[in-house]
Write an enzyme that holds these catalytic residues in place. Structure first.
Site: not given
Ligand code: FPP
Length: 240
Positions: A17, A34, A128
């Protein structure tokens, strides 16, 4: 660097997050967060292998994330597509077995195909187990499992907890020992609700794009300092 002499958790789950906030703090578009987050995921996968973690689950896209602006959803899908395409060789080289959990059928068709192909082509790997939670939510997984139980025709009174595990998307995976959530939020937000029953929870204010190897070592070191009683009393405690 923390000294890791204790038990390494067999299954680590990560709620990645804070990508959006990381980008906004730097005046960058959210997608940059991201992108950086995906790079961190690579680093954390490598360290998990070095440490001997058996299973690593990354919460990459929740059922609720479909409600984000269309452009952000499509950027996340693009990132996922690139990740799966670019990482394939690496997964094979590192002997990683890839599995996806969640409502995969809701993803764009090309990504569904990539997910299935990656699962099939890594199915025999012995290293893994890398689980990607995609279009996933714990309640949704439980409801889908209940539907499967109802369709199985088995007598309701016969259903045991162990049987129920086998109807979940995580059937056959170890239960998570440690669940990490970054960015200061202190809740599970629908992640592995059934499986998290005895997981140790670790929360850090660090935003996911800043969660480096040292941060994972700190989380595991913290886990090693916990006493896991699974509802029993400490082994050294006099019961009387
Ligand atoms: C949360 O940050 C993250 C996500 C919704 C997406 C997670 C995706 C990745 C790390 C990239 C893809 C990874 C792989 C392994 C393919 P948020 O956008 O909710 O952040 P915020 O709470 O600060 O808005």
């Amino acid at each position: 660097m923390p000294d890791l002499r204790g038990r390494i958790p067999a299954h680590v789950g990560v709620i990645m997050d804070g990508n959006g906030r990381w980008a906004e703090l730097r005046g960058l578009p959210r997608v940059e967060g991201h992108r950086r987050g995906a790079e961190r995921a690579r680093e954390i996968i490598d360290l998990s292998i070095e440490l001997g973690v058996e299973c690593l689950t990354l919460f990459a896209f929740s059922t609720e994330n479909w409600q984000r602006p269309r452009e952000e959803v499509s950027m996340l899908m693009k990132l996922l597509e690139l990740y799966l395409k670019n990482e394939f060789e690496n997964l094979a080289k590192k002997d990683i077995r890839f599995r996806a959990i969640g409502e995969i059928w809701r993803l764009p068709e090309n990504i569904q195909a990539l997910v299935r192909e990656t699962e099939n082509r890594t199915a025999k790997n012995k290293g893994l187990l890398l689980v990607s939670a995609l279009s996933y939510s714990g309640r949704n997984e439980i409801i889908r499992a209940v539907r499967k139980v109802m369709n199985s025709g088995s007598a309701p009174g016969e259903l045991k907890e162990e049987d129920f595990n086998s109807y979940l998307d995580t059937a056959g995976f170890p239960q998570p020992d440690l669940i990490i959530r970054t960015s200061g939020e202190r809740r599970l937000s629908n992640f592995m609700l059934w499986q998290a029953a005895y997981a140790e929870l670790y929360f850090t204010d660090t935003l996911w794009p800043d969660f480096d190897r040292e941060e994972l070592l700190l989380a595991i070191s913290d886990f090693q300092g916990r006493e896991r009683r699974f509802g029993k009393i400490s082994s050294g405690t006099n019961a009387s």
